[in-house]
Design a protein around this motif. Structure first.
Motif, short mmCIF file in Angstrom:
data_model
loop_
_atom_site.label_atom_id
_atom_site.label_comp_id
_atom_site.label_asym_id
_atom_site.label_seq_id
_atom_site.Cartn_x
_atom_site.Cartn_y
_atom_site.Cartn_z
N GLY A 117 0.79 -1.22 0.00
CA GLY A 117 0.00 0.00 0.00
C GLY A 117 0.82 1.27 0.00
N GLY A 118 2.14 1.17 -0.08
CA GLY A 118 3.01 2.35 -0.06
C GLY A 118 3.40 2.80 -1.45
N SER A 137 15.63 -10.62 -11.41
CA SER A 137 15.38 -9.20 -11.13
C SER A 137 14.37 -8.59 -12.08
CB SER A 137 16.69 -8.41 -11.20
OG SER A 137 17.55 -8.81 -10.16
N THR A 138 14.41 -8.99 -13.35
CA THR A 138 13.47 -8.41 -14.31
C THR A 138 12.05 -8.93 -14.08
OG1 THR A 138 14.09 -10.05 -15.97
CG2 THR A 138 15.21 -7.91 -16.05
N TRP A 139 11.91 -10.14 -13.56
CA TRP A 139 10.58 -10.64 -13.18
C TRP A 139 10.11 -9.95 -11.91
CZ3 TRP A 139 9.84 -13.01 -8.45
CH2 TRP A 139 8.53 -13.39 -8.20
N THR A 140 11.02 -9.75 -10.96
CA THR A 140 10.67 -9.25 -9.64
C THR A 140 9.98 -7.89 -9.68
OG1 THR A 140 12.49 -10.46 -8.65
CG2 THR A 140 11.61 -8.66 -7.37
N VAL A 141 10.33 -7.01 -10.60
CA VAL A 141 9.71 -5.70 -10.64
C VAL A 141 8.19 -5.82 -10.78
CG1 VAL A 141 10.03 -5.28 -13.12
CG2 VAL A 141 9.87 -3.34 -11.54
N GLY A 142 7.72 -6.78 -11.56
CA GLY A 142 6.27 -7.00 -11.69
C GLY A 142 5.65 -7.50 -10.40
N HIS A 143 6.34 -8.40 -9.72
CA HIS A 143 5.85 -8.92 -8.43
C HIS A 143 5.82 -7.79 -7.39
CE1 HIS A 143 5.53 -11.66 -4.93
NE2 HIS A 143 6.38 -10.80 -4.37
N GLU A 144 6.91 -7.07 -7.26
CA GLU A 144 6.98 -6.02 -6.24
C GLU A 144 5.99 -4.89 -6.52
OE1 GLU A 144 8.37 -6.56 -3.46
OE2 GLU A 144 9.54 -8.30 -4.06
N TRP A 145 5.69 -4.61 -7.79
CA TRP A 145 4.69 -3.60 -8.12
C TRP A 145 3.34 -3.95 -7.50
CZ3 TRP A 145 0.02 -4.02 -10.67
CH2 TRP A 145 -0.62 -2.82 -10.98
N GLY A 146 3.03 -5.22 -7.39
CA GLY A 146 1.76 -5.63 -6.82
C GLY A 146 1.55 -5.17 -5.39
N HIS A 147 2.61 -5.10 -4.61
CA HIS A 147 2.47 -4.73 -3.19
C HIS A 147 1.93 -3.32 -2.97
CE1 HIS A 147 3.96 -8.55 -1.99
NE2 HIS A 147 5.19 -8.35 -2.44
N PRO A 148 2.46 -2.28 -3.64
CA PRO A 148 1.86 -0.96 -3.46
C PRO A 148 0.40 -0.90 -3.90
CG PRO A 148 4.07 -0.73 -4.34
CD PRO A 148 3.73 -2.20 -4.38
N GLN A 149 0.00 -1.84 -4.75
CA GLN A 149 -1.40 -1.88 -5.21
C GLN A 149 -2.28 -2.72 -4.26
OE1 GLN A 149 -1.00 0.41 -7.34
NE2 GLN A 149 1.15 -0.18 -7.52
N GLY A 150 -1.70 -3.19 -3.15
CA GLY A 150 -2.47 -3.93 -2.15
C GLY A 150 -2.44 -5.44 -2.32
N LEU A 151 -1.67 -5.95 -3.27
CA LEU A 151 -1.57 -7.40 -3.45
C LEU A 151 -0.53 -7.97 -2.50
CD1 LEU A 151 -1.66 -7.58 -7.36
CD2 LEU A 151 -3.58 -7.77 -5.75
N ILE A 152 -0.88 -9.07 -1.85
CA ILE A 152 0.02 -9.67 -0.86
C ILE A 152 0.78 -10.84 -1.47
CG2 ILE A 152 -1.41 -8.93 1.09
CD1 ILE A 152 -2.48 -11.84 1.23
N ASP A 153 1.87 -11.21 -0.81
CA ASP A 153 2.60 -12.41 -1.22
C ASP A 153 1.68 -13.61 -1.06
OD1 ASP A 153 5.06 -11.29 -1.91
OD2 ASP A 153 5.73 -11.28 0.18
N ARG A 154 1.74 -14.50 -2.01
CA ARG A 154 0.92 -15.71 -1.99
C ARG A 154 1.81 -16.94 -1.90
NH1 ARG A 154 -4.00 -15.21 -0.44
NH2 ARG A 154 -5.32 -13.96 -1.76
N TYR A 155 2.79 -16.88 -0.98
CA TYR A 155 3.69 -18.01 -0.76
C TYR A 155 4.19 -17.97 0.68
CZ TYR A 155 7.30 -14.45 -1.30
OH TYR A 155 8.05 -13.32 -1.15
N THR A 156 4.68 -19.10 1.13
CA THR A 156 5.37 -19.22 2.42
C THR A 156 6.69 -19.93 2.14
OG1 THR A 156 4.46 -21.40 2.94
CG2 THR A 156 3.15 -19.46 3.62
N ASN A 157 7.43 -20.23 3.18
CA ASN A 157 8.67 -20.99 3.00
C ASN A 157 8.42 -22.37 2.44
OD1 ASN A 157 10.19 -18.87 3.95
ND2 ASN A 157 10.21 -19.61 6.06
N LEU A 158 7.18 -22.86 2.54
CA LEU A 158 6.82 -24.18 2.04
C LEU A 158 6.46 -24.17 0.56
CD1 LEU A 158 4.65 -25.37 5.06
CD2 LEU A 158 7.08 -25.85 4.59
#
Length: 189
Positions: A117-118, A137-158
């Motif tokens: 949300g930041g 790194s080039t994939w990660t920018v798309g994943h990290e963009w989701g967080h400011p839009q309110g999307l949460i991580d959908r994984y755990t250590n498992l």
């Protein structure tokens, strides 16, 4: 020119109407006209503006790169452009102030993060990255963009959460899917 891509995407979704309402000089007229298309809605999610007409979605916003490493912009737009479930999505972020800030503060192979949300993302530099680090790194920018839009991580250590095995918020090198876009739209205000 994203407008030309928009025409192609729009014609796949609504071939009977021709030109995409967000492209070229017809953009404003088509958005405001009574063409019989589903209503257009506009909302915001974090640092993005989301415009929707039926299942066609255009995401826009600005992203600043304080250190000038703006190569990530193309990777961001590519990560969120495509057919995701029933949605035809096109992302058209541009470089500029007033929106998201992409800090390139980690060395190659670091752990990227973003504020839920930041407005801040902390990404890895691509300078000196190995091919594997570069791809991550080039994939990660798309994943990290989701967080400011309110999307949460959908994984755990498992591993990924059920239903997120190939999804951008669930696994490395995943892509958005229909559920991702549903979540993004539910965060719209």
């Amino acid at each position: 020119d994203w407008g030309k891509v928009g025409d192609i995407a729009w014609q796949r979704v609504y071939p009977e109407y021709g030109v995409c309402p967000w492209s070229h000089s017809t953009r404003t007229d088509a958005l405001n006209s009574g063409t019989g298309l589903p209503d257009t809605s506009t909302c915001s999610t974090g640092t993005a503006t989301v415009r929707r007409r039926g299942n066609y979605i255009h995401i826009s916003g600005t992203v600043a790169f304080p250190n000038g490493e703006n190569v990530y912009l193309g990777y961001l737009n590519n990560a969120w452009t495509g057919q995701f479930g029933p949605y035809e999505v096109e992302m058209g972020y541009i470089e500029g102030a007033g929106g998201l800030i992409a800090h390139i503060s980690n060395g190659p192979g670091g752990r990227p993060t973003a504020e839920l949300g930041g407005i801040n993302m902390y990404l890895n530099t691509l300078i000196g990255a190995t091919p594997a680090e570069f791809a991550y790194s080039t994939w990660t920018v798309g994943h990290e963009w989701g967080h400011p839009q309110g999307l949460i991580d959908r994984y755990t250590n498992l591993g990924p959460d059920a239903g997120y095995e190939n999804e951008i918020m669930g696994v490395d090198r995943g892509t958005p899917n229909g559920s991702t876009i549903d979540s993004l739209l539910s965060n719209c205000k």
